[in-house]
Enzyme design. Structure first.
Site, PDB file in Angstrom:
ATOM      1  N   LYS A   1      -1.094   4.102   8.618  1.00  0.00           N
ATOM      2  CA  LYS A   1       0.413   3.780   8.596  1.00  0.00           C
ATOM      3  C   LYS A   1       0.839   3.870   9.876  1.00  0.00           C
ATOM      4  O   LYS A   1       0.752   5.219  10.550  1.00  0.00           O
ATOM      5  CB  LYS A   1       1.094   4.722   7.630  1.00  0.00           C
ATOM      6  CG  LYS A   1       2.552   4.569   7.623  1.00  0.00           C
ATOM      7  CD  LYS A   1       3.220   5.691   6.543  1.00  0.00           C
ATOM      8  CE  LYS A   1       5.066   5.647   6.888  1.00  0.00           C
ATOM      9  NZ  LYS A   1       5.575   6.466   5.915  1.00  0.00           N
TER      10      LYS A   1
ATOM     11  N   PRO B   1      10.425  -0.666   7.578  1.00  0.00           N
ATOM     12  CA  PRO B   1       9.975  -1.224   8.774  1.00  0.00           C
ATOM     13  C   PRO B   1       8.558  -0.577   9.139  1.00  0.00           C
ATOM     14  O   PRO B   1       7.883  -0.856  10.103  1.00  0.00           O
ATOM     15  CB  PRO B   1      10.892  -0.580   9.692  1.00  0.00           C
ATOM     16  CG  PRO B   1      11.492   0.618   9.420  1.00  0.00           C
ATOM     17  CD  PRO B   1      11.659   0.547   7.660  1.00  0.00           C
ATOM     18  N   ASN B   2       8.208   0.441   8.292  1.00  0.00           N
ATOM     19  CA  ASN B   2       6.491   0.963   8.486  1.00  0.00           C
ATOM     20  C   ASN B   2       5.669   0.027   8.038  1.00  0.00           C
ATOM     21  O   ASN B   2       5.958  -0.859   7.115  1.00  0.00           O
ATOM     22  CB  ASN B   2       6.627   2.281   7.917  1.00  0.00           C
ATOM     23  CG  ASN B   2       7.300   3.418   8.388  1.00  0.00           C
ATOM     24  OD1 ASN B   2       7.798   3.419   9.380  1.00  0.00           O
ATOM     25  ND2 ASN B   2       8.138   4.150   7.292  1.00  0.00           N
ATOM     26  N   VAL B   3       4.552  -0.073   8.808  1.00  0.00           N
ATOM     27  CA  VAL B   3       3.448  -0.980   8.323  1.00  0.00           C
ATOM     28  C   VAL B   3       2.135  -0.186   8.003  1.00  0.00           C
ATOM     29  O   VAL B   3       2.020   0.719   8.838  1.00  0.00           O
ATOM     30  CB  VAL B   3       3.335  -2.152   9.466  1.00  0.00           C
ATOM     31  CG1 VAL B   3       2.137  -2.977   8.975  1.00  0.00           C
ATOM     32  CG2 VAL B   3       4.656  -2.449   9.756  1.00  0.00           C
ATOM     33  N   VAL B   4       1.647  -0.903   6.989  1.00  0.00           N
ATOM     34  CA  VAL B   4       0.274   0.109   6.650  1.00  0.00           C
ATOM     35  C   VAL B   4      -0.789  -1.269   6.822  1.00  0.00           C
ATOM     36  O   VAL B   4      -0.633  -2.254   6.268  1.00  0.00           O
ATOM     37  CB  VAL B   4       0.067   0.572   5.260  1.00  0.00           C
ATOM     38  CG1 VAL B   4      -1.261   0.986   4.742  1.00  0.00           C
ATOM     39  CG2 VAL B   4       1.225   1.452   4.875  1.00  0.00           C
TER      40      VAL B   4
ATOM     41  N   ASP C   1      10.538   9.519  -2.690  1.00  0.00           N
ATOM     42  CA  ASP C   1      10.567   7.928  -3.045  1.00  0.00           C
ATOM     43  C   ASP C   1       9.308   7.874  -3.906  1.00  0.00           C
ATOM     44  O   ASP C   1       8.499   6.715  -3.615  1.00  0.00           O
ATOM     45  CB  ASP C   1      10.970   6.888  -1.745  1.00  0.00           C
ATOM     46  CG  ASP C   1      11.319   5.583  -2.299  1.00  0.00           C
ATOM     47  OD1 ASP C   1      11.868   5.670  -3.607  1.00  0.00           O
ATOM     48  OD2 ASP C   1      11.434   4.858  -1.598  1.00  0.00           O
TER      49      ASP C   1
ATOM     50  N   HIS D   1       0.767  -1.195  -0.056  1.00  0.00           N
ATOM     51  CA  HIS D   1       0.048   0.006  -0.092  1.00  0.00           C
ATOM     52  C   HIS D   1       0.841   1.298  -0.061  1.00  0.00           C
ATOM     53  O   HIS D   1       0.713   2.177   0.812  1.00  0.00           O
ATOM     54  CB  HIS D   1      -0.810   0.012   1.173  1.00  0.00           C
ATOM     55  CG  HIS D   1      -2.035   0.922   0.890  1.00  0.00           C
ATOM     56  ND1 HIS D   1      -2.253   2.009   1.196  1.00  0.00           N
ATOM     57  CD2 HIS D   1      -3.313   0.366   0.525  1.00  0.00           C
ATOM     58  CE1 HIS D   1      -3.633   2.580   1.097  1.00  0.00           C
ATOM     59  NE2 HIS D   1      -4.108   1.702   0.568  1.00  0.00           N
TER      60      HIS D   1
ATOM     61  N   GLU E   1       3.932   1.478   1.009  1.00  0.00           N
ATOM     62  CA  GLU E   1       5.014   1.643   2.146  1.00  0.00           C
ATOM     63  C   GLU E   1       5.772   0.258   2.055  1.00  0.00           C
ATOM     64  O   GLU E   1       5.257  -0.817   1.724  1.00  0.00           O
ATOM     65  CB  GLU E   1       4.153   1.830   3.402  1.00  0.00           C
ATOM     66  CG  GLU E   1       3.579   3.249   3.404  1.00  0.00           C
ATOM     67  CD  GLU E   1       4.594   4.409   3.013  1.00  0.00           C
ATOM     68  OE1 GLU E   1       5.809   4.235   3.819  1.00  0.00           O
ATOM     69  OE2 GLU E   1       4.040   5.359   2.619  1.00  0.00           O
ATOM     70  N   LYS E   2       7.129   0.455   2.558  1.00  0.00           N
ATOM     71  CA  LYS E   2       7.605  -0.934   2.942  1.00  0.00           C
ATOM     72  C   LYS E   2       8.360  -0.983   4.309  1.00  0.00           C
ATOM     73  O   LYS E   2       8.006   0.063   5.073  1.00  0.00           O
ATOM     74  CB  LYS E   2       9.006  -0.925   1.988  1.00  0.00           C
ATOM     75  CG  LYS E   2       8.730  -0.738   0.612  1.00  0.00           C
ATOM     76  CD  LYS E   2       9.742  -0.743  -0.507  1.00  0.00           C
ATOM     77  CE  LYS E   2       9.343  -0.732  -1.933  1.00  0.00           C
ATOM     78  NZ  LYS E   2      10.662  -0.654  -2.899  1.00  0.00           N
TER      79      LYS E   2
END
Length: 490
Positions: A87, A70-73, A181, A65, A67-68
């Protein structure tokens, strides 16, 4: 380009060729005006977002979604049935709470149909969370690199890059010239399968990562020199996206420019596009990508000129995006099962019969937990309460069933089926608010359980919330369809 590459003019084949930056006419894009139907930015509590995401359940993680790690969605659903993407940053990614709030509020003022708009945030203790519109139809990376049913058509690829250019132009006009990015994972598809740019990338860089991924081959040259992102850096990244859409692969810009210089465009172009576009269209897209990837930042076009260059290239403009993508329309719903039909009619008697037959087979893991703990007297007494509640439920003694199930729940036992049964008991007892709360709690325990969505639909209908009821009914139908469908084979 399907054997047509040799006709491309030399102006687009020489990546070092210096071209003037196009300036588009100053015409307002009516399709890209601010939206009025998206709610205003809101600050949520951590408890609200925990509930919306079923306690940040693993089942609700959206792996692609925008994002990669270490962040989590996470995907989630608010009490008004609005679906959201949440996020969650790593701990202390934004140590300055005020800076985080100011930045989120600033991005949250943007409203465009070309963005997955930022709806709110949460800042409690060390927690930093962003809330955006949920885009249900995956990312550009999924449809371009990992497609399962059909490759993306040329007309759709052109539409995607135009919509992205319009998103960047809108943000620029609103004073947000930087995007971090920009890549195929940041491009999302809404319910109508229209491309949208994730608003998460508009947030200024935080402590948890750099503006660009660690793959240096795709990083703007000036960022490698200075470590700073500029508006021209965003255009460079847009150029890499043009290459992605042209090739169907993630090709390093240096390699792509070599292919362009050597007039080896057949290798560069996705073989799936053979015969789908003309020489002139291919020439223009390659030339535009080359200009975006100029080494000197000042020689790259701006967002407005990208829109001007891409607009006349559009094909099949009258065909909806979901048709071009070969996907169901957002208004469509999977055929309703008997339980779905009963909920849509609020036929509580039929719902009772179906839930009784269904039993507890969807309580994955709960039965094992109960049997493991049966050796204690307290648990034995608790199980007696559950059995008594089930007997009352079967005999339609709904008031007594509510009492027994309530005692069972208060001991701390977790069972989505018990919450579902008590929800129906509340509906039978004309207590729709309590029924809705139980149905939502059942979904917290089991996030992808269709029965919980169906019960929410019936409760919302009883509360006079017909639009929300239809949303929940559709969600239940789609969850049930996914559950019964075999996985797609590529």
């Amino acid at each position: 380009m399907g054997g047509q590459c040799s006709k491309l003019g030399p102006c687009c084949l020489n990546s070092s060729h210096k071209t003037a930056v196009l300036e588009a006419p100053d015409v307002e894009n009516e399709e890209n005006n601010d939206l009025t139907d998206v709610p205003a930015f809101h600050e949520y509590t951590l408890e609200q977002l925990k509930f919306a995401t079923s306690g940040f359940a693993v089942e609700n993680i959206v792996s692609e979604h925008g994002e990669k790690a270490p962040n989590v969605v996470y995907k989630g659903k608010l009490e008004n049935q609005k679906r959201i993407a949440v996020k969650r940053f790593t701990r202390m990614a934004w140590p300055d709470a005020r800076q985080f709030l100011e930045e989120a509020r600033s991005v949250g003022q943007l409203r465009s149909q070309r963005l997955a708009n930022l709806l709110g945030c949460c800042c409690e203790g060390d927690e930093r969370l962003l809330v955006a519109e949920f885009m249900p139809n995956d990312t550009l990376a999924k449809h371009l690199f990992h497609w399962e049913t059909q490759p993306m058509k040329w007309a759709m690829r052109l539409r995607v890059v135009l919509y992205l250019a319009q998103a960047l132009e809108y943000c620029t006009n609103k004073g947000r010239t930087l995007y971090h990015d920009l890549n195929a994972y940041r491009v999302l598809f809404d319910e109508e399968c229209n491309a949208r740019l994730s608003s998460f990338g508009l947030m200024k860089n935080s402590r948890d990562g750099k503006s660009y991924s660690t793959n240096l081959a795709f990083t703007p040259p000036e960022y490698l020199r200075t470590g700073r992102i500029t508006p021209e850096s965003v255009i460079y990244s847009f150029g890499t996206l043009l290459l992605d859409l042209l090739s169907g692969k993630h090709i390093p810009p240096s390699h792509a420019l070599d292919l362009i210089r050597d007039r080896n465009l057949q290798t560069l172009t996705d073989s799936c596009l053979d015969g789908q576009f003309s020489d002139s269209d291919g020439t223009e897209l390659v030339r535009l990508a080359s200009r975006c990837l100029q080494y000197e930042a000042r020689e790259r076009p701006n967002a407005k000129s990208l829109v001007a260059a891409l607009t006349p290239l559009q094909k099949d403009i009258e065909v909806p995006s979901h048709v071009l993508m070969g996907m169901p329309h957002s208004g469509s719903m999977s055929p309703l099962s008997p339980l779905g039909e009963a909920c849509s009619r609020r036929d509580l008697t039929a719902m009772h019969e179906i839930l009784e037959k269904l039993g507890y087979k969807d309580d994955e893991g709960v039965a094992n937990e109960l049997s493991f703990q049966m050796w204690t007297d307290q648990m034995q007494e608790t199980l007696v309460l559950k059995k008594k509640g089930d007997a009352c439920f079967r005999q339609r003694d709904f008031r007594e069933a509510i009492e027994c199930y309530t005692q069972f729940i208060e001991v701390g036992m977790v069972s989505p089926t018990v919450f579902a049964r008590r929800s129906l008991c509340y509906l039978m007892s004309e207590m729709p608010k309590e029924a809705l709360e139980d149905a939502m709690q059942a979904q917290v325990i089991s996030p992808v359980w269709h029965v919980a969505s169906y019960l929410q639909s019936a409760a919302l209908s009883s509360l006079g919330m017909d639009n929300e009821s239809q949303i929940a009914l559709k969600e239940g139908s789609n969850l049930e369809a996914k559950r019964s469908s075999p996985p797609l084979q590529k």
